[in-house]
Design a protein around this motif. Structure first.
Motif, PDB file in Angstrom:
ATOM      1  N   LEU A 165      17.454   0.206 -74.339  1.00  0.00           N
ATOM      2  CA  LEU A 165      17.395   1.600 -73.898  1.00  0.00           C
ATOM      3  C   LEU A 165      16.721   2.437 -74.973  1.00  0.00           C
ATOM      4  O   LEU A 165      16.906   2.201 -76.166  1.00  0.00           O
ATOM      5  CB  LEU A 165      18.808   2.132 -73.646  1.00  0.00           C
ATOM      6  N   VAL A 166      15.924   3.384 -74.553  1.00  0.00           N
ATOM      7  CA  VAL A 166      15.200   4.225 -75.505  1.00  0.00           C
ATOM      8  C   VAL A 166      15.886   5.588 -75.550  1.00  0.00           C
ATOM      9  O   VAL A 166      15.766   6.381 -74.626  1.00  0.00           O
ATOM     10  CB  VAL A 166      13.725   4.367 -75.095  1.00  0.00           C
ATOM     11  N   LEU A 186      10.435   5.377 -63.184  1.00  0.00           N
ATOM     12  CA  LEU A 186      11.715   5.798 -63.747  1.00  0.00           C
ATOM     13  C   LEU A 186      12.402   6.771 -62.789  1.00  0.00           C
ATOM     14  O   LEU A 186      11.757   7.617 -62.178  1.00  0.00           O
ATOM     15  CB  LEU A 186      11.503   6.496 -65.095  1.00  0.00           C
ATOM     16  N   VAL A 210       2.431   6.973 -72.437  1.00  0.00           N
ATOM     17  CA  VAL A 210       0.978   7.121 -72.330  1.00  0.00           C
ATOM     18  C   VAL A 210       0.440   7.955 -73.490  1.00  0.00           C
ATOM     19  O   VAL A 210       1.175   8.692 -74.134  1.00  0.00           O
ATOM     20  CB  VAL A 210       0.551   7.785 -70.992  1.00  0.00           C
ATOM     21  N   GLY A 236       6.827  14.662 -73.079  1.00  0.00           N
ATOM     22  CA  GLY A 236       7.535  13.836 -72.094  1.00  0.00           C
ATOM     23  C   GLY A 236       6.697  12.634 -71.685  1.00  0.00           C
ATOM     24  O   GLY A 236       7.189  11.503 -71.607  1.00  0.00           O
ATOM     25  N   ALA A 237       5.414  12.887 -71.446  1.00  0.00           N
ATOM     26  CA  ALA A 237       4.520  11.806 -71.037  1.00  0.00           C
ATOM     27  C   ALA A 237       4.343  10.797 -72.170  1.00  0.00           C
ATOM     28  O   ALA A 237       4.328   9.578 -71.945  1.00  0.00           O
ATOM     29  CB  ALA A 237       3.166  12.378 -70.614  1.00  0.00           C
ATOM     30  N   TYR A 289       6.454  10.197 -74.617  1.00  0.00           N
ATOM     31  CA  TYR A 289       7.713   9.441 -74.743  1.00  0.00           C
ATOM     32  C   TYR A 289       7.722   8.276 -73.742  1.00  0.00           C
ATOM     33  O   TYR A 289       8.118   7.165 -74.070  1.00  0.00           O
ATOM     34  CB  TYR A 289       8.897  10.381 -74.499  1.00  0.00           C
ATOM     35  N   ALA A 290       7.259   8.575 -72.529  1.00  0.00           N
ATOM     36  CA  ALA A 290       7.254   7.540 -71.487  1.00  0.00           C
ATOM     37  C   ALA A 290       6.177   6.487 -71.740  1.00  0.00           C
ATOM     38  O   ALA A 290       6.154   5.458 -71.083  1.00  0.00           O
ATOM     39  CB  ALA A 290       7.075   8.160 -70.116  1.00  0.00           C
ATOM     40  N   PRO A 306      20.621   0.997 -65.563  1.00  0.00           N
ATOM     41  CA  PRO A 306      20.443   2.035 -66.593  1.00  0.00           C
ATOM     42  C   PRO A 306      19.067   2.011 -67.261  1.00  0.00           C
ATOM     43  O   PRO A 306      18.546   3.046 -67.656  1.00  0.00           O
ATOM     44  CB  PRO A 306      21.542   1.722 -67.606  1.00  0.00           C
ATOM     45  N   LYS A 307      18.470   0.836 -67.368  1.00  0.00           N
ATOM     46  CA  LYS A 307      17.184   0.780 -68.071  1.00  0.00           C
ATOM     47  C   LYS A 307      16.058   1.452 -67.261  1.00  0.00           C
ATOM     48  O   LYS A 307      15.004   1.780 -67.799  1.00  0.00           O
ATOM     49  CB  LYS A 307      16.851  -0.666 -68.440  1.00  0.00           C
ATOM     50  N   ASP A 308      16.292   1.665 -65.980  1.00  0.00           N
ATOM     51  CA  ASP A 308      15.283   2.330 -65.152  1.00  0.00           C
ATOM     52  C   ASP A 308      15.579   3.815 -64.936  1.00  0.00           C
ATOM     53  O   ASP A 308      14.898   4.480 -64.165  1.00  0.00           O
ATOM     54  CB  ASP A 308      15.197   1.641 -63.786  1.00  0.00           C
ATOM     55  N   GLY A 334      21.787   4.884 -70.294  1.00  0.00           N
ATOM     56  CA  GLY A 334      20.433   5.033 -69.755  1.00  0.00           C
ATOM     57  C   GLY A 334      19.486   5.397 -70.873  1.00  0.00           C
ATOM     58  O   GLY A 334      19.875   5.454 -72.043  1.00  0.00           O
ATOM     59  N   ASN A 335      18.237   5.604 -70.519  1.00  0.00           N
ATOM     60  CA  ASN A 335      17.284   6.105 -71.502  1.00  0.00           C
ATOM     61  C   ASN A 335      17.514   7.605 -71.662  1.00  0.00           C
ATOM     62  O   ASN A 335      17.921   8.276 -70.703  1.00  0.00           O
ATOM     63  CB  ASN A 335      15.855   5.854 -71.031  1.00  0.00           C
ATOM     64  N   VAL A 336      17.238   8.107 -72.864  1.00  0.00           N
ATOM     65  CA  VAL A 336      17.554   9.510 -73.137  1.00  0.00           C
ATOM     66  C   VAL A 336      16.386  10.200 -73.813  1.00  0.00           C
ATOM     67  O   VAL A 336      15.783   9.660 -74.734  1.00  0.00           O
ATOM     68  CB  VAL A 336      18.782   9.622 -74.080  1.00  0.00           C
ATOM     69  N   LEU A 337      16.091  11.391 -73.333  1.00  0.00           N
ATOM     70  CA  LEU A 337      15.187  12.272 -74.071  1.00  0.00           C
ATOM     71  C   LEU A 337      15.884  13.618 -74.158  1.00  0.00           C
ATOM     72  O   LEU A 337      15.913  14.383 -73.204  1.00  0.00           O
ATOM     73  CB  LEU A 337      13.831  12.369 -73.359  1.00  0.00           C
ATOM     74  N   SER A 341      16.161   9.033 -77.420  1.00  0.00           N
ATOM     75  CA  SER A 341      15.423   9.888 -78.349  1.00  0.00           C
ATOM     76  C   SER A 341      16.024  11.284 -78.349  1.00  0.00           C
ATOM     77  O   SER A 341      16.440  11.783 -77.307  1.00  0.00           O
ATOM     78  CB  SER A 341      13.951   9.983 -77.934  1.00  0.00           C
ATOM     79  N   ALA A 397       7.356  13.101 -68.312  1.00  0.00           N
ATOM     80  CA  ALA A 397       7.831  11.710 -68.327  1.00  0.00           C
ATOM     81  C   ALA A 397       7.701  11.087 -66.939  1.00  0.00           C
ATOM     82  O   ALA A 397       7.293   9.939 -66.795  1.00  0.00           O
ATOM     83  CB  ALA A 397       9.284  11.659 -68.811  1.00  0.00           C
ATOM     84  N   LEU A 405      16.138   7.606 -66.623  1.00  0.00           N
ATOM     85  CA  LEU A 405      15.890   8.444 -67.802  1.00  0.00           C
ATOM     86  C   LEU A 405      16.617   9.771 -67.629  1.00  0.00           C
ATOM     87  O   LEU A 405      16.404  10.488 -66.649  1.00  0.00           O
ATOM     88  CB  LEU A 405      14.377   8.693 -67.961  1.00  0.00           C
ATOM     89  N   ILE A 447       5.621  11.934 -64.526  1.00  0.00           N
ATOM     90  CA  ILE A 447       4.212  11.690 -64.190  1.00  0.00           C
ATOM     91  C   ILE A 447       3.711  10.432 -64.906  1.00  0.00           C
ATOM     92  O   ILE A 447       2.968   9.637 -64.338  1.00  0.00           O
ATOM     93  CB  ILE A 447       3.332  12.907 -64.553  1.00  0.00           C
ATOM     94  N   ALA A 448       4.149  10.254 -66.142  1.00  0.00           N
ATOM     95  CA  ALA A 448       3.676   9.100 -66.909  1.00  0.00           C
ATOM     96  C   ALA A 448       4.235   7.786 -66.376  1.00  0.00           C
ATOM     97  O   ALA A 448       3.584   6.756 -66.446  1.00  0.00           O
ATOM     98  CB  ALA A 448       4.041   9.261 -68.386  1.00  0.00           C
ATOM     99  N   ASN A 449       5.463   7.824 -65.889  1.00  0.00           N
ATOM    100  CA  ASN A 449       6.045   6.603 -65.326  1.00  0.00           C
ATOM    101  C   ASN A 449       6.881   6.933 -64.096  1.00  0.00           C
ATOM    102  O   ASN A 449       8.074   7.192 -64.177  1.00  0.00           O
ATOM    103  CB  ASN A 449       6.883   5.858 -66.371  1.00  0.00           C
ATOM    104  N   VAL A 469       1.544   4.665 -67.001  1.00  0.00           N
ATOM    105  CA  VAL A 469       1.825   3.898 -68.220  1.00  0.00           C
ATOM    106  C   VAL A 469       1.403   2.436 -68.079  1.00  0.00           C
ATOM    107  O   VAL A 469       1.223   1.735 -69.073  1.00  0.00           O
ATOM    108  CB  VAL A 469       3.316   4.020 -68.609  1.00  0.00           C
TER     109      VAL A 469
END
Ligand SMILES: Cc1ncc(C[n+]2csc(CCOP(=O)(O)OP(=O)(O)O)c2C)c(N)n1
Ligand code: SF4
Lengths: 285, 567
Positions: free
Chosen positions: B413-414, A83, B259, B253-254, B256-257, A38-40, A59-62, B416, A76, A42, A78-80, A268
């Motif tokens: 866990l994050v 995930l 950067v 989104g970026a 949050y992840a 779950p930690k990997d 899991g992670n949530v946005l 948001s 998200a 999103l 692209i940044a990581n 990241v």
């Protein structure tokens, strides 16, 4: 039996019998089958009954704005890149408010899975017409019945040469979890439109209605999911028979493969300031 | 200080940009201080565009009225600008132009001269630059250097052709004239030459920007293209989004992840971003937004300047959430404030808005060499490890919660959400949690007030008669207005605000000074005046405003002030 790592017991805001339960169970199953942590993972969602799903799974949530699921998930990812990003929301969220983003996500082919909980109504706002409502459906905003052509997400996705286009049915969890598993494993943008009965506001497209109609198109030996024309034609089948399964799947370079910076590992984890910054400043001398 | 003012005008597409860019670099190489302002129309061909170049033997902070050398690529330029000519002003006209009555006119057909040198018509630009250079120096070496730098990759033939053309223009303009050249600094200063739209993205890169997404909109596009141009070499991502809504949400989104992420736009695009700014406010995601203002409302004047989005930037959006709004006043400040912007965003986990405008974006200025080492990176309360008990929105005294990034940590866990949530990030609707979470977020504003950048002052601190208060790109013109006032025997002080929200408490102290407080701003209703009234309960004694889409000249400020008594 695999360990149920993604299942949580939190009270949901959903009506008993809602199709969302079938979707969340199938998704947890798929993630467990894939052996993910779950930690990997999103989950990115918009606003609506479907948009609450990430809060009921581990899991992670946005949880973003109504309609903005896809651009946020894209940023998200692209940044990581490490995930596993799963975007989810309702048909109103994805096809109405977020319609423009939907079109462009298909073009970009960012490596995420997009699950649309398609109940053909706006659930959270209490039952108004959605872009995918069937013609003639009477709702609070369409007292004379829906007069617009229904939006066909699969046909649009296939037209734009999306890499992975599938449809599931919330009432067939075994099938849905398999489709979701394939979608999550697919490197690129994977659309899974899920037929989701809304027991409260959609009195037309009910469990009973679907049960009499859905069939697994991948059981048809003549069906070739790599044939775009065949896929496109089948995507219009709706009525007495409704196909579910993987409609279309092709290899396409993902968005990340077009971004040179991502060759250097997840953004990241990269150093913040490039050693080549001096070159940029030198041009002003 | 001794100045020399050049105005080059013509239709879009006539080579104005090439000529002025060449001159801007050559003037800097030759050792003058420079300020260059661009005035262009929202079209690709035709119309009337012009560039003002003000070179001086001391640092200059804006352009001023008056023209010493008018370079007309078309007749319209002469018709529109000949009245601005100073005494002894000269006109260089491209080709046949009707002779002036009160001024010296040199007619040179740039393209024809290029042809005579056996060169293509495009090298008319070099002829023009050479002719202008005759008024600045007695040899062409700086022009030759810049031509070699500019066209080096096209081969020696192109470079030599251009130099030949420049030489021909130079010779023609000198023919039969004894020219005195503008004074230079005693020592050639060590400077850089760049515009706001160079400084902002460079500052962002120095601050650790890793992700940008944007949808093109003048006058912000320069920032976007700058990042895109350097993205591969510097390992940064620039994504062109399908609209501004997507642009800011991608950046969120970026961010949050994990950067550092930003977007850049102008008024209308900024309006589309306001809902997402609220998301960043509620979900406490650091994101930086550059709003390069143009005159509104609506599409307004796309290529002109105004400071009309101040209140929108400060108060726009649904609901209350903390944020910071910065307003760099010049190229140097633009560079360094990008560092501040990203640090504030990370320290307080909020959106930060940087207000630029067309004047700052497009004006070139010689500045002390920018030093990226002076931009320190502070990522705030970022933690690298947390277990399953981690709560993204843990209540704290400062309101700032430890921030884990998704995918990091041992099981943390994050979670948001933009919807109201509890400490874990899950959705709530009860009043008690709502109050607590709202207060937690808003407490951050206290820290932000304490951290707010102090006003920058210039001029007479003791007993000023006038105190001119402004923000953003009026900085240079206000500074020079203060010089003009002091020159007239009127002791005056400039108070420039690099941060407009939250306002620094120190601004209140200005009201303890004697002297008339005058708020100078480039908008109709007096938005800074309203903001200071609302936030600090302070009222000025007068104001200087304009809303014609053009930047202030120092003389505009002094005239409004002394002419109309400051009202
Ligand atoms: C910008 C914006 N417009 C409208 C709404 C109100 N709203 C919330 S959910 C929703 C539609 C819900 O339908 P759908 O996305 O299909 O999700 P469902 O509730 O059916 O799962 C609307 C219109 C909102 N939250 N934000
Ligand atoms: S309203 Fe419909 S979609 Fe929403 S929870 Fe109830 S049944 Fe499900």
């Amino acid at each position: 039996m695999t360990e149920k790592r993604f299942t949580v017991s939190r009270e949901t805001a959903w009506c008993p019998g809602c199709g969302n339960f079938g979707i969340i169970n199938s998704l947890s199953q798929a993630l467990d089958n894939l052996g993910l942590d779950p930690k990997d993972v999103l989950f990115v969602s918009g606003i609506g009954q479907a948009g609450k799903t990430p809060h009921y799974i581990k899991g992670n949530v946005l949880n973003t704005l109504h309609g903005r699921t896809l651009p946020t998930a894209t940023g998200a990812k692209i940044a990581n890149q490490e995930l596993t990003v799963i975007a989810m929301g309702g048909d109103g969220d994805g096809y109405a408010e977020g319609g423009n983003h939907f079109l462009h996500a298909l073009r970009k082919n960012v490596d995420i899975t997009y699950i649309v909980h398609n109940n053909q109504v706006f659930g959270l706002t209490k039952g108004q017409a959605s872009p995918s409502s069937d013609l003639g459906m009477i709702t609070g905003t369409t007292p004379r019945g829906v007069s617009y052509e229904s939006f066909n997400p699969l046909a649009v996705a296939i037209t734009l040469n999306a890499g992975f286009v599938a449809r599931g049915y919330a009432g067939d969890q075994e099938h849905l979890s398999k489709v979701l598993q394939a979608a999550i494993q697919y490197p690129g943008f994977a659309l899974v439109d899920v037929l989701q009965p809304c027991v409260t506001f959609n009195k037309v497209n009910t469990y009973q209605w679907y049960r009499a109609r859905v069939y697994d198109l991948n059981q048809d030996p003549d069906y070739n999911p790599h044939d775009r024309k065949m896929a496109w034609e089948r995507s219009w089948e709706w009525g007495e028979e409704i196909p579910i399964g993987i409609f279309y799947q092709v290899e396409r370079a993902t968005l990340s493969e077009h971004i040179p910076a991502l060759e250097n590992g997840p953004l990241v984890k990269q150093p913040l300031v490039s050693p080549y910054l001096g070159e940029v400043l030198a041009q002003f001398k | 200080m001794r100045n020399f003012n050049i105005l080059i005008g013509g239709e879009a597409g006539q080579g104005l940009v090439s000529v002025s860019n060449l001159l801007i670099r050559a003037i800097t190489k030759e050792g003058w201080y420079l300020f260059a302002q661009q005035d262009y129309m929202s079209r690709i061909r035709g119309g009337h565009n012009f560039v003002r170049l003000r070179l001086a033997d001391q640092p200059v902070y804006c352009c001023e009225r008056g023209v010493d050398l008018l370079v007309a690529l078309d007749q319209v330029t002469i018709d529109l600008h000949h009245e601005e000519l100073n005494q002894n002003g000269v006109v260089i006209a491209d080709g046949q132009s009707s002779p002036g009555e009160n001024f010296d006119l040199i007619s040179i057909s740039f393209a024809e001269i290029a042809k005579k040198q056996g060169q293509p018509p495009i090298m008319a630009n070099a002829v023009a630059a050479g002719a202008i250079w005759a008024f600045l120096a007695d040899n062409l070496s700086a022009i030759e250097l810049v031509l070699a730098e500019t066209f080096g990759d096209k081969g020696d033939e192109v470079v030599q052709g251009n130099i030949k053309c420049a030489q021909a223009g130079f010779n023609l303009a000198r023919e039969g004239r004894t020219l005195t050249h503008p004074a230079k600094p005693l020592e050639p200063p060590e400077v850089m030459i760049l515009k706001g739209n160079d400084a902002l993205p460079t500052g962002a890169l120095a601050a650790g920007l890793k992700f940008m997404s944007a949808y093109p909109m003048t006058p912000a596009t320069g920032v976007t293209e700058f990042i895109a141009a350097h993205s591969e070499r510097l390992s940064v991502v620039m994504e062109q989004a399908e609209d501004e809504i997507a642009a800011i949400n991608m950046a969120i989104g970026a961010a949050y992840a994990g950067v550092r992420a930003m977007t850049a736009t102008s008024g209308g695009g900024f309006a589309l971003m306001t809902e997402a700014l609220g998301l960043a406010g509620s979900a406490e995601i650091p994101v930086v937004v550059i709003n390069a203002q143009r005159p509104g409302p609506s599409t307004g004047l796309p290529t002109r300047t105004e400071q009309g989005d101040l209140l929108f930037a400060v108060y726009g959006g649904s609901g209350d959430y903390p944020k910071a709004v910065l307003a760099p006043g010049d190229v140097e400040e633009a560079f360094y404030l990008m560092g501040t912007a990203f640090n504030l965003a990370d320290q307080f986990q909020t959106p930060v808005i940087v207000l630029s405008d067309q004047h700052l974006a497009d004006s070139y200025q010689t500045v002390k060499p920018l030093d990226p080492a002076k931009i320190s990176i502070d990522r705030g309360n970022l933690i690298t490890d947390a277990g399953p008990e981690y709560k993204r929105y843990q209540y704290t005294d400062s309101g700032v919660s430890p921030r884990l990034l998704p995918g990091f940590g041992s099981g943390g866990l994050v979670v948001s959400a933009g919807d109201e949530h509890d400490e874990e990030g899950h959705l709530i609707e009860d009043a008690e949690t709502r109050i607590k979470m709202m207060e937690k977020r808003m407490r951050k504003l206290d820290g932000m007030k304490t951290a707010a950048l102090a006003p920058v002052t210039y001029g007479v601190q003791e007993e000023p008669e006038y105190i001119l208060i402004g923000f953003g790109s009026t900085k240079g013109a206000v500074r020079e207005a203060v010089d003009l006032l002091i020159g007239k025997g009127i002791p005056s002080l400039q108070v420039h605000l690099p941060q407009v929200y939250p306002l620094p408490d120190k601004l209140r102290q200005i009201w303890n000074l004697p002297g008339r407080k005058i708020i100078v701003e480039n908008n109709y209703v007096g938005q800074l005046e309203k903001l200071i009234g609302a936030e600090l309960a302070a009222a000025p004694d007068g104001h200087v405003r304009k809303y014609d889409g053009r930047p202030f000249a120092p003389q505009d400020i002094v005239e409004q002030l002394l002419g109309g008594g400051g009202r």
